[in-house]
Design an enzyme around this catalytic site. Structure first.
Site, PDB file in Angstrom:
ATOM      1  N   LYS A  26       7.564   8.784  -0.301  1.00 52.30           N
ATOM      2  CA  LYS A  26       7.810   8.641  -1.739  1.00 52.30           C
ATOM      3  C   LYS A  26       6.587   9.184  -2.474  1.00 52.30           C
ATOM      4  O   LYS A  26       5.570   8.513  -2.593  1.00 52.30           O
ATOM      5  CB  LYS A  26       8.039   7.168  -2.103  1.00 52.30           C
ATOM      6  CG  LYS A  26       7.980   6.866  -3.611  1.00 52.30           C
ATOM      7  CD  LYS A  26       9.090   7.555  -4.375  1.00 52.30           C
ATOM      8  CE  LYS A  26       8.946   7.328  -5.880  1.00 52.30           C
ATOM      9  NZ  LYS A  26       7.856   8.144  -6.469  1.00 52.30           N
ATOM     10  N   GLY A  33      -2.871   4.019  -3.890  1.00 54.34           N
ATOM     11  CA  GLY A  33      -2.605   3.775  -5.300  1.00 54.34           C
ATOM     12  C   GLY A  33      -3.450   2.631  -5.819  1.00 54.34           C
ATOM     13  O   GLY A  33      -4.506   2.312  -5.267  1.00 54.34           O
ATOM     14  N   SER A  34      -2.968   2.001  -6.860  1.00 55.36           N
ATOM     15  CA  SER A  34      -3.749   0.962  -7.518  1.00 55.36           C
ATOM     16  C   SER A  34      -3.786  -0.325  -6.707  1.00 55.36           C
ATOM     17  O   SER A  34      -2.871  -0.618  -5.924  1.00 55.36           O
ATOM     18  CB  SER A  34      -3.170   0.667  -8.901  1.00 55.36           C
ATOM     19  OG  SER A  34      -1.952  -0.036  -8.787  1.00 55.36           O
ATOM     20  N   TRP A  50      -0.316  10.747  -7.623  1.00 52.64           N
ATOM     21  CA  TRP A  50      -0.192  12.056  -8.262  1.00 52.64           C
ATOM     22  C   TRP A  50      -1.487  12.852  -8.248  1.00 52.64           C
ATOM     23  O   TRP A  50      -1.466  14.067  -8.439  1.00 52.64           O
ATOM     24  CB  TRP A  50       0.256  11.900  -9.726  1.00 52.64           C
ATOM     25  CG  TRP A  50      -0.589  10.918 -10.502  1.00 52.64           C
ATOM     26  CD1 TRP A  50      -0.310   9.604 -10.734  1.00 52.64           C
ATOM     27  CD2 TRP A  50      -1.869  11.161 -11.093  1.00 52.64           C
ATOM     28  NE1 TRP A  50      -1.335   9.009 -11.438  1.00 52.64           N
ATOM     29  CE2 TRP A  50      -2.305   9.941 -11.680  1.00 52.64           C
ATOM     30  CE3 TRP A  50      -2.693  12.290 -11.201  1.00 52.64           C
ATOM     31  CZ2 TRP A  50      -3.522   9.819 -12.353  1.00 52.64           C
ATOM     32  CZ3 TRP A  50      -3.910  12.168 -11.866  1.00 52.64           C
ATOM     33  CH2 TRP A  50      -4.307  10.949 -12.438  1.00 52.64           C
ATOM     34  N   GLU A  76      -4.909   2.103   0.754  1.00 49.81           N
ATOM     35  CA  GLU A  76      -6.080   2.760   0.170  1.00 49.81           C
ATOM     36  C   GLU A  76      -5.943   2.586  -1.330  1.00 49.81           C
ATOM     37  O   GLU A  76      -5.108   3.221  -1.970  1.00 49.81           O
ATOM     38  CB  GLU A  76      -6.121   4.231   0.579  1.00 49.81           C
ATOM     39  CG  GLU A  76      -7.473   4.883   0.310  1.00 49.81           C
ATOM     40  CD  GLU A  76      -7.505   5.621  -1.004  1.00 49.81           C
ATOM     41  OE1 GLU A  76      -8.110   5.070  -1.953  1.00 49.81           O
ATOM     42  OE2 GLU A  76      -6.943   6.712  -1.088  1.00 49.81           O
ATOM     43  N   SER A  86     -15.295  12.651   1.327  1.00 50.45           N
ATOM     44  CA  SER A  86     -14.027  12.886   2.029  1.00 50.45           C
ATOM     45  C   SER A  86     -14.184  13.956   3.103  1.00 50.45           C
ATOM     46  O   SER A  86     -14.761  15.018   2.854  1.00 50.45           O
ATOM     47  CB  SER A  86     -12.948  13.316   1.032  1.00 50.45           C
ATOM     48  OG  SER A  86     -12.779  12.349   0.023  1.00 50.45           O
ATOM     49  N   ARG A 144     -14.871  16.162 -10.256  1.00 52.14           N
ATOM     50  CA  ARG A 144     -13.819  16.744  -9.408  1.00 52.14           C
ATOM     51  C   ARG A 144     -12.478  16.167  -9.839  1.00 52.14           C
ATOM     52  O   ARG A 144     -12.328  14.959 -10.008  1.00 52.14           O
ATOM     53  CB  ARG A 144     -14.105  16.424  -7.938  1.00 52.14           C
ATOM     54  CG  ARG A 144     -13.136  17.074  -6.950  1.00 52.14           C
ATOM     55  CD  ARG A 144     -13.654  16.900  -5.523  1.00 52.14           C
ATOM     56  NE  ARG A 144     -13.715  15.517  -5.125  1.00 52.14           N
ATOM     57  CZ  ARG A 144     -12.916  14.964  -4.191  1.00 52.14           C
ATOM     58  NH1 ARG A 144     -11.994  15.694  -3.592  1.00 52.14           N
ATOM     59  NH2 ARG A 144     -13.040  13.702  -3.860  1.00 52.14           N
TER      60      ARG A 144
END
Length: 490
Positions: A186, A240-241, A162, A262, A453, A290
């Site tokens: 997803k 995600g985690s 998210w 990742e 990034s 950020r």
């Protein structure tokens, strides 16, 4: 308040028919919907279709049916579609930024930066699409010629978080489409609207129906398990985690599915005695705050040399005190809400643990009067190494300061974590900074800058921060399989 223009954007997405499959929106098989709310105010943004396993299978049906045509489409055509998607995202940057701010809560400047970053993946991979890899040569023993080529891996399952709902989607979709794969996506249940907007832009740009499919659901486990059990799905790419990544890797192992992960981070931010303190503070503000600190690359623990810690803390703290906190749509907002009440509770527990162990709040911003999921930005000093906020990912707007004097000791502290995604080093001696960075166990090191990034650079970590890389040429390789032909030449 949510601007009326954003309300109109959301209405046009028709999120109640938010299973975007084979080029069309439709309700989930079970007809269920769930609410997406503005995290700053709690205001309802939209009812979103809540998909299940049957919808997940339908998405794979569409992706598998489209794979033959898309994988054999000329690379130039695939690249031009991605280029057009970049143009459309850029032209609609304000609309997309406002949409992200509404469902994610991030301040508009952060949302605008995300849209620009997200769109750039489409431009970068539009250019990489027309640079296929391969080789031809004589075998060492003679008598044969070896031809090496690359093929798209197949249907790819993409699972995104998210915190960067546009960029995490485009960072996966861009290389997948450039390689010739079709995808099932997803997105996080908290931020489904941006994913629908990106899917619509891709099809408007000329990507055929069925190449990109989106399944929204509050039960991600059921969706992703369905995909990993489907023989037609040959790739899983997850952001995600670390905990969820372990589970998915275990499931992927059952069918030996090509996997990219990742995962979590715990980024150190090291300030040397000879660092330009003003530059270090500017870098710290970006690296820590950020997206309100809700980033896997966010600086999580600040190691500041004893000779400059007083100056650094004073300047960093003053900047934190001046941070405007509020709704994304309020003028001047720099820090928006956290994503949920659960996220606020988690960060609160970590800060309380640090305070109970002797840490102190040295500086903090003015608390907002809004009732959403806000946490006041703060700077902590006298933080012990065993505090949870040092050992675990904070994922919020709190900066803990740790003083160092010995290089070997601080390097040991920096590497004393199971994570290894991003890190930051500030020093006036570039040679020292590079030598130190080479010893840091992390996939990415920002040297005298607070951002790592870049679509043109390989993004990813080591240890329990993940497998594989996204961005750069490596991003396309993640969605291809190598094949070679041994040709008789006698």
């Amino acid at each position: 308040m949510i601007p009326t223009s954003v309300t109109a954007t959301i209405a046009a997405l028709d999120a109640a028919n938010g299973q975007h499959i084979a080029g069309a929106g439709r309700p989930g098989v079970d007809g269920r919907v769930y609410d997406v709310n503005d995290p700053a105010t709690g205001v309802l943004l939209s009812h979103v279709s809540d998909g299940g396993p049957a919808d997940a299978t339908a998405a794979v049906d569409a992706a598998a049916a489209a794979f033959g045509g898309w994988s054999t489409t000329a690379p130039r055509v695939r690249g031009e579609a991605l280029r057009k998607a970049w143009e459309l995202m850029t032209a609609r940057s304000e609309e997309l930024a406002a949409l992200i701010s509404a469902e994610n809560g991030k301040a508009l400047p952060d949302a605008r930066a995300e849209v620009a970053y997200a769109a750039e993946f489409f431009r970068w991979f539009s250019e990489e699409a027309v640079r296929p890899e391969g080789s031809y040569g004589e075998s060492p023993a003679g008598g044969t010629r070896t031809i090496v080529t690359e093929h798209p891996v197949g249907v790819a399952a993409l699972v995104t978080p998210w915190n960067f709902p546009a960029a995490m989607a485009t960072r996966k979709i861009g290389p997948a489409l450039a390689a010739g794969c079709t995808v099932v996506l997803k997105p996080a249940a908290e931020t489904p609207l941006t994913a629908l907007a990106v899917a619509q832009i891709l099809e408007e740009a000329g990507v055929p129906a069925g190449v990109v499919n989106v399944v929204n659901s509050t039960d991600p486990g059921a969706i992703v398990s369905t995909w990993l059990e489907d023989d037609r799905v040959r790739k899983i790419s997850f952001t995600g985690s670390t905990g969820v990544g372990r589970i998915l890797l275990g499931q992927a192992a059952d069918r030996i599915v090509n996997s990219s992960m990742e995962l979590g981070g715990n980024a150190p931010f090291v300030v040397a005695a000879d660092a330009d303190i003003d530059k270090a503070v500017a870098g710290a503000l970006i690296a820590k705050f950020r997206n309100g600190g809700q980033a896997c690359t966010a600086a999580n623990r600040f190691y500041v040399h004893a000779d400059v810690v007083e100056d650094f803390v004073a300047k960093f703290g003053a900047a934190i005190e001046a941070m405007p906190v509020g709704s994304a749509f309020e003028d001047g907002t720099v820090i928006g809400p956290m994503i949920s009440a659960k996220a606020v509770a988690g960060l609160t527990a970590k800060v309380e643990d640090a305070l109970n162990r002797g840490a102190k709040v040295a500086y903090e911003a003015t608390p907002t009067t809004l009732t959403g999921h806000f946490y006041t930005p703060a700077l902590l000093v006298d933080v012990p190494q065993d505090a949870k906020i040092v050992r675990e990912e904070a994922f919020g707007p709190v900066a803990p300061i740790i003083i160092w004097t010995d290089e070997a000791d601080v390097l040991r502290q920096v590497n004393n974590t199971e994570f290894g995604l991003a890190s930051y080093v500030f020093s006036g001696d570039l040679k020292w900074a590079l030598q130190f960075a080479e010893k840091v166990e992390a996939g990415m090191v920002g040297i005298n800058r607070g951002v790592v990034s870049d679509p043109a650079a390989p993004f990813g970590g080591v240890k329990e921060s993940g497998l594989g890389r996204e961005g750069a040429r490596e991003g396309v390789r993640a969605f291809t399989e190598t094949q070679y032909f041994s040709v008789d030449w006698s």
